[in-house]
Design a protein around this motif. Sequence first.
Motif, PDB file in Angstrom:
ATOM      1  N   ARG A 241      57.720  31.567  71.380  1.00  0.00           N
ATOM      2  CA  ARG A 241      57.335  30.307  71.703  1.00  0.00           C
ATOM      3  C   ARG A 241      56.340  30.495  72.331  1.00  0.00           C
ATOM      4  NH1 ARG A 241      62.624  28.223  72.466  1.00  0.00           N
ATOM      5  NH2 ARG A 241      63.134  30.118  72.867  1.00  0.00           N
ATOM      6  N   LYS A 244      53.008  32.579  71.641  1.00  0.00           N
ATOM      7  CA  LYS A 244      52.553  31.660  70.672  1.00  0.00           C
ATOM      8  C   LYS A 244      51.998  29.927  70.884  1.00  0.00           C
ATOM      9  CE  LYS A 244      52.454  29.314  65.890  1.00  0.00           C
ATOM     10  NZ  LYS A 244      51.619  30.793  65.646  1.00  0.00           N
ATOM     11  N   ALA A 245      52.223  30.264  72.298  1.00  0.00           N
ATOM     12  CA  ALA A 245      51.022  28.982  73.077  1.00  0.00           C
ATOM     13  C   ALA A 245      50.583  28.900  73.760  1.00  0.00           C
ATOM     14  CB  ALA A 245      52.333  28.145  74.355  1.00  0.00           C
ATOM     15  N   HIS A 248      47.241  28.820  71.318  1.00  0.00           N
ATOM     16  CA  HIS A 248      46.756  27.824  71.114  1.00  0.00           C
ATOM     17  C   HIS A 248      46.050  26.505  72.684  1.00  0.00           C
ATOM     18  CE1 HIS A 248      47.508  27.719  67.234  1.00  0.00           C
ATOM     19  NE2 HIS A 248      48.372  28.417  67.356  1.00  0.00           N
ATOM     20  N   GLU A 296      45.099  18.876  66.407  1.00  0.00           N
ATOM     21  CA  GLU A 296      45.367  20.251  66.373  1.00  0.00           C
ATOM     22  C   GLU A 296      46.109  20.208  67.192  1.00  0.00           C
ATOM     23  OE1 GLU A 296      41.682  18.866  64.766  1.00  0.00           O
ATOM     24  OE2 GLU A 296      42.472  18.794  66.579  1.00  0.00           O
ATOM     25  N   ARG A 297      46.426  19.711  68.452  1.00  0.00           N
ATOM     26  CA  ARG A 297      47.114  20.754  69.561  1.00  0.00           C
ATOM     27  C   ARG A 297      47.969  20.330  69.746  1.00  0.00           C
ATOM     28  NH1 ARG A 297      43.498  21.114  75.499  1.00  0.00           N
ATOM     29  NH2 ARG A 297      45.514  22.547  76.385  1.00  0.00           N
ATOM     30  N   GLU A 300      50.834  21.959  67.028  1.00  0.00           N
ATOM     31  CA  GLU A 300      50.896  23.092  67.255  1.00  0.00           C
ATOM     32  C   GLU A 300      51.939  22.532  68.232  1.00  0.00           C
ATOM     33  OE1 GLU A 300      50.370  25.568  66.261  1.00  0.00           O
ATOM     34  OE2 GLU A 300      49.405  24.784  64.526  1.00  0.00           O
ATOM     35  N   LYS A 303      55.598  21.899  66.397  1.00  0.00           N
ATOM     36  CA  LYS A 303      55.698  23.278  65.936  1.00  0.00           C
ATOM     37  C   LYS A 303      56.348  23.699  67.319  1.00  0.00           C
ATOM     38  CE  LYS A 303      51.903  23.008  62.492  1.00  0.00           C
ATOM     39  NZ  LYS A 303      51.147  23.972  61.846  1.00  0.00           N
ATOM     40  N   LEU A 304      56.519  24.097  68.100  1.00  0.00           N
ATOM     41  CA  LEU A 304      56.552  25.026  69.261  1.00  0.00           C
ATOM     42  C   LEU A 304      57.848  23.764  69.975  1.00  0.00           C
ATOM     43  CD1 LEU A 304      53.385  25.671  71.243  1.00  0.00           C
ATOM     44  CD2 LEU A 304      55.192  27.512  70.039  1.00  0.00           C
ATOM     45  N   SER A 307      60.373  24.492  67.389  1.00  0.00           N
ATOM     46  CA  SER A 307      61.388  26.332  66.650  1.00  0.00           C
ATOM     47  C   SER A 307      62.465  26.840  67.335  1.00  0.00           C
ATOM     48  CB  SER A 307      60.108  26.694  67.187  1.00  0.00           C
ATOM     49  OG  SER A 307      60.043  27.213  68.797  1.00  0.00           O
TER      50      SER A 307
END
Length: 389
Positions: A241, A244-245, A248, A296-297, A300, A303-304, A307
């Motif tokens: 995670r 992935k962060a 972005h 968009e951020r 995301e 989503k993080l 998770s």
Amino acid sequence: MNLHEYQSKSLFKKYGIAVPEGQLITQLDALQSAMDTLGGEAWVVKAQIHAGARGKAGGVRLVKSREEAHSAAADLLGSSLATIQTAGKALPINSLLIEETLAIEEELYLSLVVDRVTRTHTFVISAAGGMDIEEVAAQSPEKILSVHIDPTVGVMPYQCREVAFALGLTGSAFKQLGQLMMAFYKLALDKDVSQIEINPLIRTADNELVALDAKVNIDSNALYRQPGLVEMRDFTQEDEREAKASEHQLNYIALDGDIGCMVNGAGLAMATMDLIKLNGGEPANFLDVGGGATPERVAEAFKLILSSSEVKSILVNIFGGIVRCDLIADGIIQAVKEVGLSIPVVVRLEGTNVELGKEILANSDVSIITADGLADAAKKVVEAAGVSA
């Protein structure tokens, strides 16, 4: 950003720091060739993960035959390893460093760190190498020597001599230590290094200093200046995670609680976590979406947070300075719809167009709990987590 031992040693070689001869393998069938290249009848098989204390966890093994080497490599390669430095998480072993053995006369400790208190690079040296430096500091602090480097003049020869005398070095090792300290400092400046460590730094039977181990940490904030080092980044060693962060441009750190946090600004994020704990809750993460919190951020970020299956409620705490609160509200609504949230979301907005932002949230067709002030938000999100549990 952390480097593997073999990557750190490749940097050491470029700066004239002596390291053992070694071969990296990623497949078991490459082991025989590696041993042939190194020669000898004994080798050290070293698991390559982003953690220290590998030896104590079985990740560094001395083998005295090809059969032992094959057994150790087969056992380690493709498995995972947890040490006292991985916080209970086992890291995957995707490669092994096969090294020659050396005759060790003495084990020392040498590191160079950025000291935030003195605002200098600081050498930490000890004659008690091969041990956890934290353990040495706690039990025998007199065995640790710190040397602060004045950034206007760099490492001075007299400082190198003082350290060499303190370690009891003589002859070629005495001279070599000065060269090593100079190389450490140049490496740190050239590559934006936040920490370099050798444990142990050994003195061989020939009175030569060799970096038996190597650890290099790069300042992540300076990676834009180090494209060559960015290519060395191993995402398999990082929390999925968190990796992935970073893609972005989000700052995310996973924690053990059940209340997700989405905040713009590191200081505000810390204050938000403090208030959650003050109200009896436990943060599930640290998440700073930055000043430009675009839809968009924000999506995301949601989503993080989601998770983690442990999250029971989410607190969105945004100060609208660079981005107006009405735009942030639109982004939150859009993100909630996109992600399909099924847990309570508490939103606290403050700043430019805050009233318009609150009105947009109130009139939306998504279930969002608004809050007046951070204290109210923290109380509501903790209560929501209890209800959803």
